[in-house]
Write an enzyme that holds these catalytic residues in place. Structure first.
Site, mmCIF file in Angstrom:
data_model
loop_
_atom_site.group_PDB
_atom_site.id
_atom_site.type_symbol
_atom_site.label_atom_id
_atom_site.label_comp_id
_atom_site.label_asym_id
_atom_site.label_seq_id
_atom_site.Cartn_x
_atom_site.Cartn_y
_atom_site.Cartn_z
ATOM 1 N N GLY A 100 0.752 -1.338 0.030
ATOM 2 C CA GLY A 100 -0.081 -0.206 -0.004
ATOM 3 C C GLY A 100 0.813 1.182 0.022
ATOM 4 N N GLU A 135 1.791 1.926 -3.399
ATOM 5 C CA GLU A 135 0.427 2.566 -4.002
ATOM 6 C C GLU A 135 0.162 4.019 -3.589
ATOM 7 O OE1 GLU A 135 -2.117 -0.682 -2.442
ATOM 8 O OE2 GLU A 135 -2.211 -1.766 -4.288
HETATM 9 C C1 LIG Z 1 -8.496 -2.011 4.850
HETATM 10 C C2 LIG Z 1 -6.960 -1.673 4.328
HETATM 11 C C3 LIG Z 1 -6.736 -1.634 2.661
HETATM 12 C C4 LIG Z 1 -5.544 -1.438 2.417
HETATM 13 C C5 LIG Z 1 -5.523 -1.431 0.828
HETATM 14 C C6 LIG Z 1 -4.269 -1.513 0.443
HETATM 15 C C7 LIG Z 1 -3.850 -2.684 0.317
HETATM 16 C C8 LIG Z 1 -2.252 -3.102 -0.149
HETATM 17 O O1 LIG Z 1 -2.101 -3.428 -1.303
HETATM 18 C C9 LIG Z 1 -1.742 -4.293 0.898
HETATM 19 C C10 LIG Z 1 -0.465 -4.296 1.571
HETATM 20 O O2 LIG Z 1 -0.030 -3.070 1.557
HETATM 21 S S1 LIG Z 1 0.279 -5.674 2.317
HETATM 22 C C11 LIG Z 1 1.567 -4.888 3.168
HETATM 23 C C12 LIG Z 1 2.818 -4.899 2.453
HETATM 24 N N1 LIG Z 1 3.771 -4.223 2.963
HETATM 25 C C13 LIG Z 1 4.813 -4.950 3.400
HETATM 26 O O3 LIG Z 1 4.805 -6.122 3.101
HETATM 27 C C14 LIG Z 1 5.799 -4.172 4.297
HETATM 28 C C15 LIG Z 1 6.049 -4.659 5.464
HETATM 29 N N2 LIG Z 1 7.318 -4.058 6.352
HETATM 30 C C16 LIG Z 1 8.445 -4.195 6.027
HETATM 31 O O4 LIG Z 1 8.775 -4.989 5.093
HETATM 32 C C17 LIG Z 1 9.390 -3.561 6.879
HETATM 33 O O5 LIG Z 1 8.858 -3.143 8.183
HETATM 34 C C18 LIG Z 1 9.758 -2.314 6.350
HETATM 35 C C19 LIG Z 1 10.968 -2.650 5.068
HETATM 36 C C20 LIG Z 1 9.171 -1.354 5.501
HETATM 37 C C21 LIG Z 1 10.873 -1.268 7.389
HETATM 38 O O6 LIG Z 1 11.777 -2.407 8.085
HETATM 39 P P1 LIG Z 1 12.561 -1.924 9.329
HETATM 40 O O7 LIG Z 1 12.875 -0.505 9.274
HETATM 41 O O8 LIG Z 1 13.310 -2.938 9.446
HETATM 42 O O9 LIG Z 1 11.185 -2.020 10.427
HETATM 43 P P2 LIG Z 1 10.621 -3.245 11.003
HETATM 44 O O10 LIG Z 1 11.397 -3.705 12.140
HETATM 45 O O11 LIG Z 1 10.357 -4.326 9.769
HETATM 46 O O12 LIG Z 1 9.291 -2.922 11.313
HETATM 47 C C22 LIG Z 1 9.018 -2.051 12.439
HETATM 48 C C23 LIG Z 1 7.802 -2.541 13.123
HETATM 49 O O13 LIG Z 1 6.733 -2.057 12.518
HETATM 50 C C24 LIG Z 1 5.692 -3.179 12.228
HETATM 51 N N3 LIG Z 1 5.330 -3.276 10.785
HETATM 52 C C25 LIG Z 1 6.035 -3.144 9.620
HETATM 53 N N4 LIG Z 1 5.395 -2.872 8.676
HETATM 54 C C26 LIG Z 1 4.057 -3.485 9.021
HETATM 55 C C27 LIG Z 1 2.932 -3.204 8.589
HETATM 56 N N5 LIG Z 1 2.645 -3.192 7.127
HETATM 57 N N6 LIG Z 1 1.638 -3.733 9.052
HETATM 58 C C28 LIG Z 1 2.053 -3.956 10.448
HETATM 59 N N7 LIG Z 1 3.090 -3.776 11.355
HETATM 60 C C29 LIG Z 1 4.079 -3.447 10.286
HETATM 61 C C30 LIG Z 1 6.744 -4.395 12.577
HETATM 62 O O14 LIG Z 1 6.030 -5.444 12.900
HETATM 63 C C31 LIG Z 1 7.872 -3.745 13.630
HETATM 64 O O15 LIG Z 1 7.078 -4.082 14.801
HETATM 65 P P3 LIG Z 1 7.617 -4.263 16.015
HETATM 66 O O16 LIG Z 1 6.771 -4.501 17.029
HETATM 67 O O17 LIG Z 1 8.649 -3.368 16.459
HETATM 68 O O18 LIG Z 1 8.460 -5.723 15.947
#
Ligand SMILES: CCCCCCC[C@H](O)CC(=O)SCCNC(=O)CCNC(=O)[C@H](O)C(C)(C)COP(=O)([O-])OP(=O)([O-])OC[C@H]1O[C@@H](n2cnc3c(N)ncnc32)[C@H](O)[C@@H]1OP(=O)([O-])[O-]
Ligand SMILES: NC(=O)c1ccc[n+]([C@@H]2O[C@H](COP(=O)([O-])OP(=O)(O)OC[C@H]3O[C@@H](n4cnc5c(N)ncnc54)[C@H](O)[C@@H]3O)[C@@H](O)[C@H]2O)c1
Length: 621
Positions: free
Chosen positions: A87, A90
């Site tokens: 997202g 997006e």
């Molecule tokens: C109804 C809604 C509708 C939406 C419509 C759009 C839909 C969309 O297309 C679907 C998506 O986006 S699917 C999603 C696609 N997105 C992805 O796959 C990206 C997922 N995120 C990542 O890959 C990494 O966090 C980054 C590379 C962004 C940053 O890396 P970094 O600097 O090493 O940081 P870190 O150590 O990794 O994270 C720090 C803390 O934040 C937490 N947290 C992070 N993201 C989260 C999330 N999305 N969520 C929740 N929590 C999230 C993480 O757990 C951690 O928590 P803790 O309690 O401290 O352990």
């Protein structure tokens, strides 16, 4: 994209609509080092199937706000100071003009499919319209991520700046220069003359390729992953309709997936659990990271030669000792590296440097000064005790000893050691150069500090600490029971191809008989012999399972010890694909046997579920 963010976004969109007359441009920027991490995955984990309509409305609400901003008639600039995923990407795509800071760590793209979701916040529709139906596939269906430079080549980023502080001035300059140019405030696909790159599905060339795409996809997913199929459907269906309808199609598919058990499982496993393992969940908190300088390996068979490669490829001096096969064991590293040299992935100098780290020997005295010795000789308790006692005196001050045993309890093997508190199990998997997981097994007397050996492998996330509670193994009994059930099925007369294919259909990468061949049927027989011996010592008789007896017949009667020794359940013709040993049919298949494919699938999966529950129960972490 939590609920608060959704509310804020809606308010911001309403506000810009009201202030339209006085706005010259909009800048999308982040106050954090990450531009945007996408949907709130914790929120997704809470969704249930009944939440589908609510989730659909929320997705549509978000996209309505996106649309309000991008069709306001003013240039919108995305200032990408860091990673933008899912997202988050997006959101970046709302901007007509995208500026990124040069940073090799920055990642852009759509990882949704890897989490059981699809890029349904406009990602599918926009990436398809920007790149075309074929070129967008790797980014949408395979979650290929990219950095700023690749984004620029793809036309997804328009400018790259050297540092974050240049983003805003560049964005303001762009907005100033864009005044009076309606096209600067419009996306490509909103222009009257827009044509989809490569053509729409009505183009015969595209239609031809699309007609095979579902089959190609199914071959990869085996029909077990709904997300890539939904993503492909949304791409193609969306390419046949107007932009707004395409966006709605995406939302429908996404709402279904977001409220599904599959997505919850994938998000939990591949995001939350993986992150906590990478964050060191299984590591002892106080122990510093440790890398041995010199490692000794006893036994240069299948495992020893693989372990030697794994150490040397991490720059660790390795002494490889075997009664007779040490040179052959080292030759395995030559074979592995030669393949990489031939493909241009390794220089001959690097290969030579790696090989020079492996010292083959038949003499225990060459182990002198090793800070870790790993034993990987035959699965035989007496032999293991003998080699332990022979090698241990060679350890450097403070060094420790490890066994790669598959099945023998570490506490028992440690009784042969002069230092049971410095005796640990390090269980590598075959083929060592490919398998990421390593189990660390504490014996009853092992000091927790020994776990510093976790550093042996490249990184975190690959280690299961089976702990002294278990003093056995996580994966081995797991695999053992699984395979036992399956070889048992062969003994029931079920055709081998049926077992192998159904295992693959439930998601296993290769069939169970192939796995048994890889780990060597002879190893299973060594284990069986040792178990019988152990029972006999206690005055008991071990009742082998039908599966164990079948493997024993394969090795002792039919002389089929496994892949490394030329053949087992499979034949391995040189330079060709392996084929099931034709005699399995005559020797084991029973013509009248009745079986249900669903039952076999259930048996394969239930065993897995039961073993997993046991691991949890026993506190394996
Ligand atoms: C109804 C809604 C509708 C939406 C419509 C759009 C839909 C969309 O297309 C679907 C998506 O986006 S699917 C999603 C696609 N997105 C992805 O796959 C990206 C997922 N995120 C990542 O890959 C990494 O966090 C980054 C590379 C962004 C940053 O890396 P970094 O600097 O090493 O940081 P870190 O150590 O990794 O994270 C720090 C803390 O934040 C937490 N947290 C992070 N993201 C989260 C999330 N999305 N969520 C929740 N929590 C999230 C993480 O757990 C951690 O928590 P803790 O309690 O401290 O352990
Ligand atoms: N095969 C697998 O998939 C697998 C996986 C994990 C762990 N293990 C474990 O690893 C160990 C080795 O298994 P493998 O499959 O590599 O066996 P293997 O039969 O391929 O190799 C055993 C090697 O030990 C050598 N050896 C025997 N006595 C010796 C001695 N006194 N000194 C030095 N070397 C001696 C043999 O010459 C042989 O090369 C076993 O404990 C097994 O349970 C095997």
């Amino acid at each position: 994209m939590c609920l608060q963010w959704q509310t804020d976004l809606t308010q911001a969109a309403e506000q810009v609509l009201k202030d339209k007359a006085s706005i010259q441009g909009i800048i999308l920027a982040s106050a954090k080092s990450t531009f945007f991490a996408g949907a709130d995955l914790k929120g997704v984990m809470r969704s249930q199937a009944s939440d589908g309509p609510r989730v659909f409305t929320e997705i549509e609400g978000i996209k309505k706000a996106f649309r309000t901003i991008e069709t306001l008639g003013v240039p919108v600039v995305s200032c990408l100071n860091g990673t933008a995923l899912g997202g988050g990407w997006e959101v970046a795509l709302i901007g007509h003009h995208r500026i990124a800071t040069a940073n090799p760590k920055t990642q852009f793209g759509l990882p949704e499919v890897t989490l059981g979701l699809i890029p349904g916040g406009g990602g599918i529709t926009k990436m398809t319209r920007q790149l075309g139906l074929l070129a967008a596939q790797p980014y949408v269906l395979e979650s290929k991520l990219f950095g700023p430079e690749e984004a620029q080549k793809l036309g997804l980023v328009h400018e790259i700046v050297a540092s974050d502080d240049q983003l805003r001035p560049r964005a303001l300059a762009h907005i100033a220069a864009a005044q009076g140019q309606p096209e600067a405030a419009q996306h490509l696909w909103d222009r009257k003359d827009y044509k989809m790159p490569g053509g729409t599905p009505s183009n015969p060339k595209i239609a031809g390729m699309l007609s095979v795409a579902p089959a190609v996809l199914k071959q990869k997913t085996r029909g077990l992953y709904p997300a890539p199929e939904a993503a492909l459907a949304a791409m193609v269906e969306g390419a046949m309709v107007d932009f707004d309808t395409a966006m709605r199609i995406e939302s429908r598919y996404l709402a279904g997936l977001m409220t599904s058990q599959v997505a919850r499982n994938m998000i939990n496993t591949f995001f939350f659990n993986m992150n906590s393992i990478k964050g060191g969940q299984s590591r002892p908190k106080a122990a510093p990271r440790y890398k041995p300088q010199k490692v000794g390996i006893l036994g240069a068979g299948m495992m020893g030669s693989g372990i030697a490669y794994s150490q040397a490829s991490r720059g660790i001096a390795t002494v490889l000792k075997d009664r007779e096969a040490a040179e052959k064991g080292k030759a395995y590293s030559h074979k592995l590296t030669q393949k990489r040299v031939d493909k241009g992935r390794m220089t001959a100098d690097k290969q030579a440097a790696l090989l020079s780290l492996i010292q083959p020997t038949a003499s225990a005295s060459d182990l002198k000064g090793c800070d870790l010795i790993i034993e990987a000789v035959f699965e035989n308790r007496e032999l293991k005790a003998k080699v332990t006692q022979e090698a241990e005196p060679m350890l450097a001050e403070g060094g420790f000893f490890a066994s790669n045993t598959s099945t023998l309890p570490i506490s028992g093997l440690a009784t042969a050691s002069a230092n049971a508190n410095k005796f640990v199990g390090i269980h590598f998997f075959s083929p060592v150069d490919k398998m990421q997981l390593v189990e660390i097994i504490r014996g009853a007397q092992t000091m927790t500090r020994r776990l510093r050996v976790l550093r042996l492998r490249a990184g975190p996330g690959q280690v299961a600490d089976c702990g002294e509670r278990l003093a056995r193994f996580l994966y081995q009994p797991y695999l053992w029971h699984l395979c036992d059930g399956r070889r048992g099925m062969l003994g029931e007369g079920i055709p081998a191809p049926v077992i192998e294919n159904l295992a693959m259909q439930v998601g296993m990468p290769v069939g169970p008989l192939a796995v048994l061949d890889e780990t060597a049927l002879s190893l299973s027989v060594h284990v069986l012999d040792q178990t019988r011996e152990d029972f006999a010592k206690e005055g008991k008789t071990y009742q082998a399972t039908p599966g164990e007896l079948l493997v024993e017949r394969m090795v002792k009667e039919h002389k089929r010890p496994g892949r490394a020794a030329g053949g087992g359940f499979y034949d391995y013709p040189a330079g060709q694909k392996k084929v099931l040993w034709p005699e399995l049919k005559t020797r084991f298949e029973k013509s009248g046997v009745s079986y249900s494919q669903q039952d076999i699938k259930d048996r394969l999966l239930y065993r897995q579920a039961v073993e997993t529950a046991r691991c949890l129960q026993e506190g394996v972490c």
